[in-house]
Write a protein that holds these residues in place. Sequence first.
Motif, mmCIF file in Angstrom:
data_model
loop_
_atom_site.group_PDB
_atom_site.id
_atom_site.type_symbol
_atom_site.label_atom_id
_atom_site.label_comp_id
_atom_site.label_asym_id
_atom_site.label_seq_id
_atom_site.Cartn_x
_atom_site.Cartn_y
_atom_site.Cartn_z
ATOM 1 N N SER B 101 -4.082 7.913 6.151
ATOM 2 C CA SER B 101 -2.518 7.800 5.709
ATOM 3 C C SER B 101 -1.621 8.895 5.791
ATOM 4 O O SER B 101 -2.446 10.017 6.153
ATOM 5 C CB SER B 101 -2.749 7.526 4.147
ATOM 6 O OG SER B 101 -2.510 8.633 3.484
ATOM 7 N N ASN B 102 -0.603 8.935 5.893
ATOM 8 C CA ASN B 102 0.515 10.015 6.368
ATOM 9 C C ASN B 102 0.581 10.874 5.047
ATOM 10 O O ASN B 102 1.252 12.035 5.082
ATOM 11 C CB ASN B 102 1.849 9.446 6.908
ATOM 12 C CG ASN B 102 1.648 8.774 8.263
ATOM 13 O OD1 ASN B 102 0.815 9.151 8.804
ATOM 14 N ND2 ASN B 102 2.258 7.479 8.334
ATOM 15 N N ASP B 103 0.078 10.273 3.981
ATOM 16 C CA ASP B 103 0.329 11.034 2.652
ATOM 17 C C ASP B 103 -0.579 12.075 2.720
ATOM 18 O O ASP B 103 -1.723 12.233 3.175
ATOM 19 C CB ASP B 103 0.009 9.909 1.616
ATOM 20 C CG ASP B 103 1.061 10.053 0.359
ATOM 21 O OD1 ASP B 103 0.981 11.268 -0.318
ATOM 22 O OD2 ASP B 103 1.687 9.090 0.033
ATOM 23 N N ASP B 104 -0.276 13.191 1.690
ATOM 24 C CA ASP B 104 -1.171 14.130 1.350
ATOM 25 C C ASP B 104 -2.176 13.831 0.369
ATOM 26 O O ASP B 104 -2.947 14.705 -0.160
ATOM 27 C CB ASP B 104 -0.459 15.284 1.405
ATOM 28 C CG ASP B 104 0.234 15.557 0.031
ATOM 29 O OD1 ASP B 104 0.565 14.541 -0.359
ATOM 30 O OD2 ASP B 104 0.570 16.773 -0.201
ATOM 31 N N ARG B 105 -1.872 12.421 -0.306
ATOM 32 C CA ARG B 105 -2.872 12.253 -1.371
ATOM 33 C C ARG B 105 -3.943 11.112 -0.896
ATOM 34 O O ARG B 105 -3.725 10.691 0.049
ATOM 35 C CB ARG B 105 -2.078 11.601 -2.468
ATOM 36 C CG ARG B 105 -1.119 12.572 -3.073
ATOM 37 C CD ARG B 105 0.113 11.788 -3.947
ATOM 38 N NE ARG B 105 0.987 10.947 -3.242
ATOM 39 C CZ ARG B 105 2.068 10.215 -3.432
ATOM 40 N NH1 ARG B 105 2.330 10.054 -4.739
ATOM 41 N NH2 ARG B 105 2.652 9.451 -2.541
#
Lengths: 107, 303
Positions: B101-105
């Motif tokens: 995902s592009n998220d950092d989570r």
Amino acid sequence: MDIQMKRGSLDVCVLASLLNGDSYGYKIIQSLGAIIDISESTLYPILKRLEGSECLTSYSVEHNSRLRKFYSITSKGRERIREYLLDFRELQKVYEFIAGEVKGNVE
Amino acid sequence: MLNDYLARLKNALHNDIEERDEILNFMEEMINDRMENGESLEDILRSLGDPETVAESFTGKRSESPKEEEKRADQLSHYEYRNIRKIDIDSISCSYEIFSSNDDRFLIDIEADSDPGITVTNRNSILKIDQDPIEGNFRSMFRNWSVSRNFFNRKVLVKIAVPQDSRCDLQIDNVSGTIHINDVVLGKAEIECVSGSATLTDVHAHALDSENVSGSLVLQNVTVDERTEMEMVSGSIRTSMLKSPKISLETVSGSVDLQIDGKKEDYEIRIEKLFQDEHIQGNGNCLLKIESVSGGIRYGFSV
């Protein structure tokens, strides 16, 4: 409002309410009351989540012969607020661009 | 009246005991604080609503009859974590989709048609996903006073979005259910599934280790820096564009079809099959080793 965005914002609101000192559930709801009507069952998972991600810590204090749980913001929590504000500033630019384009087209 | 209310709330909450007590304490503190602030207990309880509804808002589900449970669409739970260095999964019958995902989570979503008995924890940056279906079933049982009829064919899907640059380790122990891993960069990856199949597409890992009984293992465009080890009893193993300096594979009766991304000359090739050993000394440092008793073996190189 996008649910992810809303959830993120609520988390940061709760964190921000701890910037002026440790607080407890009822007081957090009170201090957020002016901007968002938040229920106990909404606040609970937020506090759990923030504690899980180490954005806040909690401790219990005796008050009128019962326990009251206090929440305290951590450096990670402060960092989270900072990130949110940076993200939001970016989003604000996007908003201004979109709003500007919309206005230009309507007139 | 407060005690009655809390007792009803306690009955309606179906979280594990620890969490249930935590919610009860939380609500009791809230109610006491509101009373201290001048509200009457009657008003507070009225504004909260009946305990069953309150419980529902805490657990996201309502106590209900088995019929309703079967009818209900997917149960969803969602978790978010940051800075995970290892994902450690121990489950019986879940399907997994792991992707970037592009998220950092790390975003974990669990979809299930009944309580799958899954717990998700983060300890010292190790994300643990454990499934105890018996416990899950006990929970359903206490909730409904009956065993869920779809206990043995429940569908549980766990979706894990991994931050693009995390390079976390991954360990999966699963019995049945399919595993799909797409477009992620991993550290050490260990996949053990008894009868389910695993498919890895566009995956980059430091090392890959897989163990399987039946079921299939498919690797598509997979790059492994160090070594790839595959063990399979009777299922099939197929790779297209597998790039790895050391590949070793053991099977009893499974079929093997390997397409390796590399020069054939670079590889030392050792095939050990009943009465049919093959050994080709290569020029480079790469090794391809296949051991099989009765399975069919095919392999080829891109260059």
